[in-house]
Design an enzyme around this catalytic site. Structure first.
Site, PDB file in Angstrom:
ATOM      1  N   GLU A 148       0.840  -1.188   0.000  1.00 36.27           N
ATOM      2  CA  GLU A 148       0.000   0.000   0.000  1.00 36.27           C
ATOM      3  C   GLU A 148       0.880   1.244   0.000  1.00 36.27           C
ATOM      4  O   GLU A 148       1.846   1.308   0.736  1.00 36.27           O
ATOM      5  CB  GLU A 148      -0.884  -0.027   1.263  1.00 36.27           C
ATOM      6  CG  GLU A 148      -1.959   1.003   1.270  1.00 36.27           C
ATOM      7  CD  GLU A 148      -2.659   1.073  -0.078  1.00 36.27           C
ATOM      8  OE1 GLU A 148      -3.361   0.126  -0.440  1.00 36.27           O
ATOM      9  OE2 GLU A 148      -2.473   2.086  -0.795  1.00 36.27           O
ATOM     10  N   CYS A 170       6.699   5.553   8.505  1.00 45.00           N
ATOM     11  CA  CYS A 170       7.219   4.686   7.440  1.00 45.00           C
ATOM     12  C   CYS A 170       8.661   4.932   7.036  1.00 45.00           C
ATOM     13  O   CYS A 170       9.442   3.985   6.905  1.00 45.00           O
ATOM     14  CB  CYS A 170       6.353   4.823   6.189  1.00 45.00           C
ATOM     15  SG  CYS A 170       4.724   4.144   6.415  1.00 45.00           S
ATOM     16  N   PHE A 171       9.012   6.192   6.771  1.00 45.04           N
ATOM     17  CA  PHE A 171      10.273   6.446   6.066  1.00 45.04           C
ATOM     18  C   PHE A 171      11.492   5.876   6.803  1.00 45.04           C
ATOM     19  O   PHE A 171      12.256   5.097   6.248  1.00 45.04           O
ATOM     20  CB  PHE A 171      10.453   7.944   5.806  1.00 45.04           C
ATOM     21  CG  PHE A 171       9.627   8.463   4.664  1.00 45.04           C
ATOM     22  CD1 PHE A 171       8.908   7.606   3.856  1.00 45.04           C
ATOM     23  CD2 PHE A 171       9.572   9.815   4.383  1.00 45.04           C
ATOM     24  CE1 PHE A 171       8.139   8.074   2.801  1.00 45.04           C
ATOM     25  CE2 PHE A 171       8.812  10.308   3.330  1.00 45.04           C
ATOM     26  CZ  PHE A 171       8.095   9.438   2.541  1.00 45.04           C
ATOM     27  N   LYS A 210       3.568  16.101  10.289  1.00 45.92           N
ATOM     28  CA  LYS A 210       3.224  16.964   9.160  1.00 45.92           C
ATOM     29  C   LYS A 210       1.858  17.573   9.488  1.00 45.92           C
ATOM     30  O   LYS A 210       1.232  17.170  10.478  1.00 45.92           O
ATOM     31  CB  LYS A 210       3.206  16.185   7.841  1.00 45.92           C
ATOM     32  CG  LYS A 210       2.139  15.095   7.736  1.00 45.92           C
ATOM     33  CD  LYS A 210       2.207  14.411   6.370  1.00 45.92           C
ATOM     34  CE  LYS A 210       1.056  13.444   6.193  1.00 45.92           C
ATOM     35  NZ  LYS A 210       1.094  12.724   4.921  1.00 45.92           N
TER      36      LYS A 210
END
Ligand code: UDX
Ligand code: ADP
Length: 468
Positions: free
Chosen positions: A172, A283-284, A346
């Site tokens: 995803e 995630c990163f 963010k």
């Protein structure tokens, strides 16, 4: 390619894991495929109850548009349940969408993914499935995880009995805050596998709303690796532009101008070139560290070191911003009030996982600063957990405040860390009047109206803007 006529037709899906990925993804599949029954199962009863809540504002995941999608499909062909085995048994296709956090101890601690929940799912599927079951990896996984899943499933069916399994990888790519639009109009859908008819069965589902040319078929390992690579490339762009931001500050260049200039080269493109306090989110960093671990595992030390540098640069950028602030405030922030504008990783989310604000604020607390933190979505409890200390405690201490004015009151500096839209519309004369002079604005997102802040008498530092 039209769906293979020999492909099984999927009429019943079970998704294991009602989390951030599983919930919204299945809601959109159910919405777009009204003839397919979709059940999302989870061992967490509270989470399932929240997905079933009559009040749609109580859904466990907040994403713009998700409530409307759930309202259309829930009870019709979208269901949420804790009856895991029962729904696996009834399904033609089982998605595995469980958490894969970074290991905290043992081999690969701090880098490798902890696959215990994926393995547990594979074992449950092996036990409960009936007939031919297509098992789809949705969680982000290290390359060759499917091998383990396949081995567990094969062991469940030693004599080639009536049960059969096909394993696919279908990562995803949704981003937080835009999950529903990312799912409804994806750049691409990636399906990896070795069984062409299983691939076409899954492709046929997506083809209900995704143009065929956006449905990519690969082998299993390419699909698994593409997810890690996509995140690594995106994160690399951020570290690249942040490295140039530092160089811009040291010269008289302006990183926003540089980003615009390079982004108009169609080979580079304009997206993901915004300098800032570094990337955060769930995630990163996790995915790059996972990639680094895999490279080392395969003896590719130089490749591992190359990607590791993307994470190091990100951490350096956060430290650098804290140090710029301390240096400008005459080398000490001890006992000084600093207003922190934004804490989420963010804008438009309450998520603080790996938020750059955590490292930057911790550094300032360590130096004895008194932080006045304002973020429209992050709770005081979350701040306490992330900063590792309760509100008001300690020499370096923090308080949550409700607005920019209170963050500015008595402060020597404001530090803008999350690009919330309302930080672009601050009434600078009013805010400057509340601060202790000489006062500073440190804008790590280039979001605020720097000219207005300067006109109101503040000194202004903006990330990536050289001022000799
Ligand atoms: C990311 C990927 O975009 C998504 O495809 C993947 O499935 C999950 O990880 P997400 O973590 O939700 O999604 O956020 P994203 O919008 O990609 O931003 C990640 C971080 O990079 C944020 O901290 C953001 O502020 C930062 N960022 C992004 C920049 O600093 N500059 C940019 O130009 C873009
Ligand atoms: P993601 O962001 O990848 O969706 P989350 O942590 O938000 O991850 O959600 C993962 C979900 O998977 C959690 O709700 C967790 O309870 C569920 N889960 C983990 N292991 C199992 C399992 N073996 N069976 C059912 N649900 C599981």
């Amino acid at each position: 390619m039209p769906p293979d006529s020999s492909s099984p037709t999927v009429t019943s899906i079970c998704c294991i894991g009602a989390g951030y990925v599983g919930g919204p993804t299945m809601a959109v599949i159910a919405d777009r495929c009204p003839d397919v029954q979709v059940t999302v199962v989870d061992i967490n009863q509270a989470r399932i109850d929240a997905w079933n809540a009559a009040d749609l504002s109580q859904l466990p995941v907040y994403e713009p548009g998700l409530d409307a999608v759930v309202a259309r499909a829930r009870g019709r062909n979208l269901h949420f349940s804790t009856a895991v085995e029962e729904h696996i048994a009834a399904a033609d296709m089982v998605f595995i969408s469980v958490n894969t956090p970074t290991k905290t101890k043992g081999i690969g601690a701090g880098q490798a993914s902890d696959l215990r929940w994926v393995e547990a799912c594979a074992r449950t599927v092996a036990k409960a499935a009936t007939g031919h079951t297509i098992v789809v990896e949705k969680s982000t996984l290290p390359v060759r995880t499917a091998e383990a899943v396949q081995a567990i499933l094969a062991a469940a069916n030693p004599n080639g009995g009536s049960r059969r399994f096909s394993v696919l990888s279908n990562p995803e790519f949704l981003a937080e805050g835009s999950a529903i639009t990312d799912l409804e109009a994806p750049d691409r859908v990636l399906i990896g596998g070795n069984d062409p008819s299983a691939i076409e069965a899954l492709a046929a589902l997506y083809a209900s709303w995704v143009p065929q040319e956006r449905i990519l078929r690969t082998n299993l390992w390419s699909s698994e690796l593409s997810k890690l690579t996509a995140n690594a490339f995106l994160a690399q762009r951020i570290s690249s532009i942040n490295s140039i931001a530092a160089l811009c500050e040291a010269t008289e260049a302006n990183v926003q101008e540089v980003a615009r200039a390079i982004g108009t080269d169609s080979r580079i493109g304009p997206k993901f070139l915004k300098a800032g306090p570094g990337f955060g989110g769930s995630c990163f960093q996790k995915d790059i560290l996972n990639l680094v671990y895999l490279c080392r595992h395969y003896g590719l030390e130089e490749v591992a070191a190359y990607w590791e540098q993307v994470v190091s640069l990100n951490q350096w950028q956060q430290q650098r911003i804290a140090h710029v602030l301390i240096t400008k405030l005459f080398g000490t922030v001890s006992g000084k009030h600093i207003g922190v504008l934004g804490f989420a990783f963010k804008a438009d989310t309450n998520d603080t996982r790996e938020s750059p604000a955590i490292r930057i604020c911790k550094e300032l607390l360590e130096e004895g600063a008194i932080l006045q933190i304002v973020d429209p979505k992050v709770s005081e409890q979350q701040l306490a957990q992330d900063l590792g200390q309760a509100s008001g405690a300690g020499e370096g201490r923090w308080h949550q405040v409700p607005d920019v004015e209170q963050a500015a009151t008595g402060a020597d500096a404001l530090l803008l860390l999350t690009e919330w839209q309302h930080f672009a519309q601050i009434n600078w004369p009013a805010v400057a009047a509340l601060m202790r002079q000489p006062a500073w604005l440190f804008d790590a997102r280039a979001k605020a109206d720097a000219n207005a802040a300067r006109a109101a008498g503040l000194n202004v530092w903006t990330v990536g803007e050289g001022q000799l």
